[in-house]
Design an enzyme around this catalytic site. Structure first.
Site, PDB file in Angstrom:
ATOM      1  N   GLY A   1     -15.254 -43.787 -23.624  1.00 39.84           N
ATOM      2  CA  GLY A   1     -15.095 -45.216 -23.380  1.00 39.84           C
ATOM      3  C   GLY A   1     -15.211 -45.536 -21.905  1.00 39.84           C
ATOM      4  O   GLY A   1     -14.880 -46.632 -21.477  1.00 39.84           O
TER       5      GLY A   1
ATOM      6  N   CYS B   1     -41.524 -60.527 -34.670  1.00 38.64           N
ATOM      7  CA  CYS B   1     -41.562 -61.831 -35.309  1.00 38.64           C
ATOM      8  C   CYS B   1     -40.160 -62.259 -35.716  1.00 38.64           C
ATOM      9  O   CYS B   1     -39.810 -62.340 -36.898  1.00 38.64           O
ATOM     10  CB  CYS B   1     -42.499 -61.785 -36.501  1.00 38.64           C
ATOM     11  SG  CYS B   1     -44.177 -61.544 -35.932  1.00 38.64           S
ATOM     12  N   GLU B   2     -39.372 -62.512 -34.731  1.00 39.23           N
ATOM     13  CA  GLU B   2     -37.983 -62.892 -34.897  1.00 39.23           C
ATOM     14  C   GLU B   2     -37.484 -63.109 -33.472  1.00 39.23           C
ATOM     15  O   GLU B   2     -38.106 -62.623 -32.526  1.00 39.23           O
ATOM     16  CB  GLU B   2     -37.220 -61.708 -35.517  1.00 39.23           C
ATOM     17  CG  GLU B   2     -35.921 -62.115 -36.129  1.00 39.23           C
ATOM     18  CD  GLU B   2     -35.318 -60.993 -36.963  1.00 39.23           C
ATOM     19  OE1 GLU B   2     -34.119 -60.805 -36.836  1.00 39.23           O
ATOM     20  OE2 GLU B   2     -36.035 -60.322 -37.724  1.00 39.23           O
TER      21      GLU B   2
ATOM     22  N   TYR C   1     -27.739 -45.334 -25.897  1.00 41.64           N
ATOM     23  CA  TYR C   1     -27.858 -46.251 -27.039  1.00 41.64           C
ATOM     24  C   TYR C   1     -29.101 -47.121 -26.944  1.00 41.64           C
ATOM     25  O   TYR C   1     -29.087 -48.284 -27.342  1.00 41.64           O
ATOM     26  CB  TYR C   1     -26.582 -47.107 -27.181  1.00 41.64           C
ATOM     27  CG  TYR C   1     -25.344 -46.242 -27.220  1.00 41.64           C
ATOM     28  CD1 TYR C   1     -25.061 -45.475 -28.349  1.00 41.64           C
ATOM     29  CD2 TYR C   1     -24.504 -46.125 -26.120  1.00 41.64           C
ATOM     30  CE1 TYR C   1     -23.970 -44.634 -28.382  1.00 41.64           C
ATOM     31  CE2 TYR C   1     -23.408 -45.287 -26.141  1.00 41.64           C
ATOM     32  CZ  TYR C   1     -23.144 -44.544 -27.269  1.00 41.64           C
ATOM     33  OH  TYR C   1     -22.068 -43.709 -27.297  1.00 41.64           O
TER      34      TYR C   1
ATOM     35  N   GLU D   1     -15.366 -36.701 -24.411  1.00 40.53           N
ATOM     36  CA  GLU D   1     -16.670 -36.742 -25.076  1.00 40.53           C
ATOM     37  C   GLU D   1     -17.446 -37.978 -24.638  1.00 40.53           C
ATOM     38  O   GLU D   1     -17.685 -38.884 -25.431  1.00 40.53           O
ATOM     39  CB  GLU D   1     -16.494 -36.690 -26.593  1.00 40.53           C
ATOM     40  CG  GLU D   1     -15.327 -37.508 -27.075  1.00 40.53           C
ATOM     41  CD  GLU D   1     -14.967 -37.269 -28.523  1.00 40.53           C
ATOM     42  OE1 GLU D   1     -14.929 -36.107 -28.937  1.00 40.53           O
ATOM     43  OE2 GLU D   1     -14.731 -38.266 -29.216  1.00 40.53           O
ATOM     44  N   PRO D   2     -17.871 -37.999 -23.399  1.00 42.47           N
ATOM     45  CA  PRO D   2     -18.589 -39.165 -22.876  1.00 42.47           C
ATOM     46  C   PRO D   2     -20.057 -39.172 -23.298  1.00 42.47           C
ATOM     47  O   PRO D   2     -20.713 -38.137 -23.366  1.00 42.47           O
ATOM     48  CB  PRO D   2     -18.492 -38.975 -21.362  1.00 42.47           C
ATOM     49  CG  PRO D   2     -18.435 -37.488 -21.183  1.00 42.47           C
ATOM     50  CD  PRO D   2     -17.708 -36.933 -22.387  1.00 42.47           C
TER      51      PRO D   2
ATOM     52  N   ARG E   1     -29.832 -53.324 -27.630  1.00 40.13           N
ATOM     53  CA  ARG E   1     -28.506 -53.623 -27.077  1.00 40.13           C
ATOM     54  C   ARG E   1     -28.342 -55.079 -26.614  1.00 40.13           C
ATOM     55  O   ARG E   1     -27.288 -55.668 -26.844  1.00 40.13           O
ATOM     56  CB  ARG E   1     -28.164 -52.657 -25.933  1.00 40.13           C
ATOM     57  CG  ARG E   1     -28.097 -51.198 -26.390  1.00 40.13           C
ATOM     58  CD  ARG E   1     -27.585 -50.278 -25.303  1.00 40.13           C
ATOM     59  NE  ARG E   1     -26.158 -50.394 -25.128  1.00 40.13           N
ATOM     60  CZ  ARG E   1     -25.559 -51.124 -24.201  1.00 40.13           C
ATOM     61  NH1 ARG E   1     -26.247 -51.791 -23.322  1.00 40.13           N
ATOM     62  NH2 ARG E   1     -24.260 -51.178 -24.152  1.00 40.13           N
TER      63      ARG E   1
ATOM     64  N   TYR F   1     -25.363 -56.368 -28.845  1.00 36.23           N
ATOM     65  CA  TYR F   1     -24.079 -56.391 -28.133  1.00 36.23           C
ATOM     66  C   TYR F   1     -24.032 -57.446 -27.031  1.00 36.23           C
ATOM     67  O   TYR F   1     -23.041 -57.540 -26.320  1.00 36.23           O
ATOM     68  CB  TYR F   1     -23.813 -55.032 -27.470  1.00 36.23           C
ATOM     69  CG  TYR F   1     -23.829 -53.848 -28.393  1.00 36.23           C
ATOM     70  CD1 TYR F   1     -23.027 -53.827 -29.537  1.00 36.23           C
ATOM     71  CD2 TYR F   1     -24.610 -52.728 -28.118  1.00 36.23           C
ATOM     72  CE1 TYR F   1     -23.029 -52.724 -30.377  1.00 36.23           C
ATOM     73  CE2 TYR F   1     -24.619 -51.626 -28.957  1.00 36.23           C
ATOM     74  CZ  TYR F   1     -23.821 -51.633 -30.078  1.00 36.23           C
ATOM     75  OH  TYR F   1     -23.825 -50.545 -30.900  1.00 36.23           O
TER      76      TYR F   1
HETATM   77  C1  PLP Z   1     -19.611 -42.888 -29.560  1.00 36.48           C
HETATM   78  C2  PLP Z   1     -18.548 -41.938 -29.380  1.00 36.48           C
HETATM   79  C3  PLP Z   1     -18.314 -41.376 -28.110  1.00 36.48           C
HETATM   80  C4  PLP Z   1     -19.067 -41.760 -26.866  1.00 36.48           C
HETATM   81  O1  PLP Z   1     -18.734 -43.030 -26.399  1.00 36.48           O
HETATM   82  P1  PLP Z   1     -19.347 -43.570 -25.011  1.00 36.48           P
HETATM   83  O2  PLP Z   1     -18.812 -44.932 -24.868  1.00 36.48           O
HETATM   84  O3  PLP Z   1     -20.825 -43.536 -25.117  1.00 36.48           O
HETATM   85  O4  PLP Z   1     -18.890 -42.664 -23.930  1.00 36.48           O
HETATM   86  C5  PLP Z   1     -17.317 -40.439 -28.024  1.00 36.48           C
HETATM   87  N1  PLP Z   1     -16.591 -40.063 -29.111  1.00 36.48           N
HETATM   88  C6  PLP Z   1     -16.795 -40.586 -30.332  1.00 36.48           C
HETATM   89  C7  PLP Z   1     -15.983 -40.116 -31.478  1.00 36.48           C
HETATM   90  C8  PLP Z   1     -17.772 -41.535 -30.504  1.00 36.48           C
HETATM   91  O5  PLP Z   1     -17.955 -42.051 -31.716  1.00 36.48           O
END
Ligand code: PLP
Length: 399
Positions: A218, A328-329, A356, A259-260, A298, A302
């Site tokens: 995050g 076409c949208e 993404y 887990e970035p 995106r 988003y």
């Molecule tokens: C998508 C996701 C991430 C990565 O999130 P980022 O915002 O791209 O860093 C990490 N862990 C899990 C479980 C996810 O689903």
């Protein structure tokens, strides 16, 4: 990367094109590990879903990264890129039990976010260590699409259900070796993150044989001027202190895991597209490019604001444009944006196109997915060919 290099790559490989700067991926990875250098055992598991090209995965493997996966296919991509199964964590949500079994059989770390799956899995495989995804119910960002920690979220097992988790663990005799949270994709406030971390530490005390605590991701990177960026260095200082103290209190060696996805690859990516048409209407000047939300969704999905440069005319006088696609949208990339004067045929460069972007691309309107290039050591490496008509027809059956 320099505009001149990007422009040259577009004439070499065509447009639209994704280009990733290996050096930026490496420096972001190094920034993260440096921020947590005072943690004895640190594990970075890059989130494959952000950008899943196997050459990018291999690059991260060479840096010492592991991977975080959300599907059987991502696990297979990771193995293909050379990761060993013990360096892969699998965090599915709503997948079939058969898929979880299949991944577990490969020796991949399983992360379970559902009580009924936990009970089912623990009953059948009491000897396979399992990590538990907790929902600490902390709101991270403001956008409901990316705040996965709130009360109505489908992700994780509620922190209030710890007693039920413990009951399942006791009944099945299963081994919980990790505890995990991932509160969403936009952490604006380090204090909020630390608050959620405290909840996770509290939860961790219920499990006596943990090997790791996974704080998910995050981390925010700036997309446009004035955007907040997660201060990784400050988070590193504060969380390291708390983690090391907790480890002492816990009385067992623990690995701190992240887990970035976005933090590692977002800024390394450039999306290059050619302006097909300039269209003046009564109120707006449109710049129509040879792409659409089939390649970069995106902005539409988003409301993401990717910075756009006209790299064919970088010194041109700035004017206001609405940048749109050829789908076409309605597919507006940018509304009323100041961009150096555009002429048909110019190449626009979208920043922050690493995370993404390609990984969410589709074949809508039966268009080809773009090529991907990895820029490494001053050289361009084609890491995915542009699709061809064969790819569009592949798997289709005419009856
Ligand atoms: C998508 C996701 C991430 C990565 O999130 P980022 O915002 O791209 O860093 C990490 N862990 C899990 C479980 C996810 O689903």
């Amino acid at each position: 990367m320099q505009s001149q290099e990007l422009l040259q790559l577009t004439s070499q490989f065509g447009s639209p094109l994704y280009v990733y700067d290996a050096e930026k991926i490496q420096s972001q990875y190094n920034r993260l590990t440096a921020a947590f250098s005072k943690v004895e055992r640190l594990r970075i598991n890059y989130a494959v879903k952000a950008l899943s090209n196997i050459s990018v995965l291999k690059l991260l493997k060479e840096m010492g990264s592991g991977i975080d996966t959300v599907s059987y296919q991502e696990v297979m991509l990771g193995l293909h890129a050379g990761f060993e199964s013990q360096h892969i964590i699998y965090t599915p949500n709503g997948v079939s039990f058969e898929e979880i079994e299949e991944v577990a059989e490969m020796g991949v770390q399983i992360n379970i976010d559902n009580l009924s799956v936990l009970e089912h899995f623990g009953t059948k495989y009491p000897k396979t260590p399992v990590c538990i995804r907790i929902n600490p119910h902390v709101m991270a960002g403001g956008n409901a699409n990316i705040s996965v920690g709130h009360i109505d979220s489908k992700f994780g097992i509620s922190i209030y259900q710890i007693p039920h988790i413990l009951r399942i663990v006791e009944n099945t005799g299963m081994h919980i070796n990790g505890i995990h949270m991932h509160t969403g994709s936009d952490i604006l406030d380090i204090e909020v993150f630390l608050y959620a971390a405290e909840i996770l530490f509290d939860a961790a005390k219920n499990f006596k044989e943990l090997d790791f605590i996974d704080f998910g991701s995050g981390f925010k990177v700036p997309y446009k001027k004035g955007d907040i960026e997660t201060n990784i260095e400050e988070l590193g200082k504060k969380l390291t202190k708390r983690f090391n103290a907790f480890e002492k209190e816990y009385g067992r060696e623990l690995t701190l895991t992240f887990e970035p996805g976005k933090f590692i690859v977002s800024e390394a990516g450039h999306f290059l597209a050619k302006v097909n048409v300039i269209k003046q209407t009564t109120s707006t000047v449109f710049a129509g490019i040879d792409s659409g939300f089939n390649h970069l969704i995106r902005p539409m999905l988003y409301g993401a604001q990717h910075h756009i440069d006209n790299i064919s005319n970088p010194k041109g006088k700035e004017r206001f444009y609405t940048v749109v696609g050829y789908i076409c949208e309605t597919d507006t990339f940018a509304n009323n944006r100041r961009i150096a004067e555009i002429t048909e045929g110019d190449i626009l460069c979208f920043k922050n196109a690493g995370a993404y972007c390609f990984s969410m691309a589709s074949n809508y309107n039966s268009r080809y997915k773009p090529a991907e290039v990895l820029w490494k050591d001053g050289k361009a490496h084609l890491i995915r060919e542009r699709e061809k008509m064969e790819d569009i027809l592949k798997n289709q059956i005419m009856v």
